[in-house]
Scaffold this active site. Structure first.
Site, short mmCIF file in Angstrom:
data_model
loop_
_atom_site.label_atom_id
_atom_site.label_comp_id
_atom_site.label_asym_id
_atom_site.label_seq_id
_atom_site.Cartn_x
_atom_site.Cartn_y
_atom_site.Cartn_z
N LYS A 1 0.85 -1.19 0.00
CA LYS A 1 0.00 0.00 0.00
C LYS A 1 0.89 1.24 0.00
O LYS A 1 1.90 1.29 0.71
CB LYS A 1 -0.91 -0.02 1.23
N SER B 1 -9.65 -0.23 7.54
CA SER B 1 -9.16 -0.01 6.18
C SER B 1 -8.51 -1.22 5.51
O SER B 1 -8.20 -1.18 4.33
CB SER B 1 -8.17 1.16 6.16
N SER C 1 -9.49 2.19 3.27
CA SER C 1 -8.62 2.88 2.34
C SER C 1 -7.71 1.95 1.54
O SER C 1 -7.08 2.37 0.56
CB SER C 1 -7.76 3.90 3.10
#
EC number: 6.3.5.7
Length: 488
Positions: free
Chosen positions: A77, A176, A152
């Site tokens: 990420k 997330s 996210s």
């Protein structure tokens, strides 16, 4: 080579048996990404040249037969710093930021022989639940490209679900990792707070942030956590506890396990197919010999109000470093120092980030601190105590990961409160610091995945993997494959 039909163990065996070289695996990975990426849009940066060099070096020295991760590509990420590879947090503020060191979790994966294939999209600074706040692109759901991938960690979830990668690292501040895992039908794991170092993770809310793995099945997830967990001298919030083998209970039966289902989580407005999936999961666990009872966590649903005070307050503090002076975006044609600060932040941050900074600054302001932040921390303590008391009698908590399956692009962007409610059922676990995992638990009539949420006491990740694996073996949801390019 197909990541949708292999796991870490089978890939490792192919590498050990020389049916496949690390270089061939890496080439095949980038070929697969090239085919799927136009539909998915999960990547913000590719690491192809460096990854192929590392793969060739692994082939030169030979695959370590005792290390299942050796030579395996992984995605990161894009809010974890990676040496020599752009790290943006999906924000214009850090569009050209090239770190000079690796996050500890990334470093540990590389030390285990894994090779970073690239950086994955997210909501800007991890603030969002749909990956729509990214400054650069909108990642699509692997099962239906008209739906959001969640957030996210939408990029990591979609990349794993679509078969671009076999594993990825995400971060979880209020859900997330687990919410996008549920939306994409993969396994998403948030470890106990302090189990994995946050060093090198671009800070959103320091008392809530946690790095964790995203994979297609439970055992693969445990193998990744084995590599990244443990105390780190760079992060004083990491626990000195010895790291166990998180696969140690995988395959053991769960007969006699006590499972609690919070009535508060089932009393909220759940999509009918989500409710049905949880009810079916309860029956599955009972058929495996577990005892399932209704329990109560009366303060848990207050978690969302607590979270949006605590998290935004910490974000307000953490993001003040982006001032247009030290690093990051700097506005042009400024007239004075105040102009540098105001215009750099106004132009560099997106609307959602600015909204949360303002909320946090308000909560911390003189005369309001006790009324908002002070009260929020007291309720957080009540939530922590509730979990602690429940786990005196129960081994595991079960419920839905999300209230609905994936929603369409633009459905909630104009209503911040509706977007915030996506994390209603995952936030309490971050506030309490307990480990939690979302596993595939069914599908809606439209073919969208539904996640089942499992939670255990602090530092009992092994039981979480034990229960998740038992459920996985009793069902077939994790083996279902999305049709990339259209709805399944």
């Amino acid at each position: 080579m197909d990541y949708l039909k292999n796991d870490l163990t089978s890939l490792h065996q192919m590498l050990v048996n020389k049916e496949l070289s690390a270089s061939e695996l890496m080439e095949a990975t980038f070929d697969g990404i090239a085919k799927r990426e136009p539909q998915i849009d999960a990547f913000l940066a590719m690491n192809k040249d460096e990854a192929l060099k590392q793969a060739a070096a692994i082939d030169q020295r030979g695959i370590n037969a005792d290390n299942v991760l050796d030579g395996i590509p992984v995605g990161i990420k894009d809010n974890m710093v990676t040496k020599g590879l752009t790290t943006t947090a999906a924000s214009k503020m850090l569009e050209n930021f090239n770190p000079i060191y690796n996050a500890t979790a990334v470093e540990r994966l590389e030390n285990a022989g894994m090779v970073v294939a690239g950086k994955l999209n997210l909501d800007e600074f991890a603030m969002g639940s749909s990956t729509e706040t990214s400054a650069f692109k909108k990642t699509k759901n692997a099962w239906d490209q008209t739906k959001v991938p969640g957030g996210s960690s939408g990029g990591p979830a979609a990349a794993v679900a679509s078969g671009e990668l076999i594993a990825a690292l995400g971060s979880d501040t209020g859900g997330s990792i687990r919410q996008p895992a549920a939306f994409n039908g993969v396994v998403g794991f948030k470890p106990t707070y302090g189990r994995v170092s946050r060093y090198g993770l671009i800070a959103f809310s320091s008392s809530l942030d946690q790095i964790g793995p995203m994979t297609r099945n439970v055992k693969d997830n445990a193998l990744i956590l084995n590599a990244i967990a443990g105390q780190d001298k760079h992060d004083f919030t990491t626990s000195p506890r010895e790291v166990p083998d998180f696969t140690s209970k995988i395959g053991k039966d769960i007969k006699g396990m006590h499972i609690g289902v919070p009535k508060e989580f089932m009393d909220v407005d759940l999509q009918p197919e989500v409710r049905e999936a949880v009810q079916n999961a309860i029956k599955t666990f009972e058929s495996l010999g577990a005892t399932v009872d209704e329990i109560s966590l009366p303060h848990s649903l207050n978690g969302i109000q607590v979270y949006y005070i605590v998290a935004t307050s910490e974000a307000s503090s953490n993001l003040q470093r982006y001032d247009g002076i030290r690093y990051g975006f700097r506005a042009k044609d400024v007239k004075n120092l105040e102009d540098v600060y105001v215009r750099s932040r106004s132009e560099g941050f997106g609307d959602e980030v600015k909204r949360r900074i303002m909320l946090g600054t308000f909560s911390l302001s003189s005369g309001l601190y006790d009324e908002f932040f002070g009260k929020a921390t007291k309720v957080r303590t009540l939530i922590c105590n509730e979990f602690e008391n429940i786990f005196k009698d129960y081994d595991l908590i079960l419920g839905p990961t999300t209230t609905t399956a994936a929603f369409g692009f633009g459905e909630k962007t104009d209503d911040p409160i509706a977007m915030y409610m996506n994390d209603l059922l995952t936030i309490p676990m971050n506030l309490a610091g307990v480990p939690a995992m979302s596993i595939p638990g069914g599908f809606t009539k439209n073919g969208l995945p539904v996640g089942i949420h499992l939670v255990t006491p602090r530092f009992d990740e092994e039981t979480l993997y034990q229960a998740g694996y038992a459920f996985e073996q009793a069902t077939d949801f994790h083996n279902q494959i999305p049709t990339i390019g259209g709805q399944n």
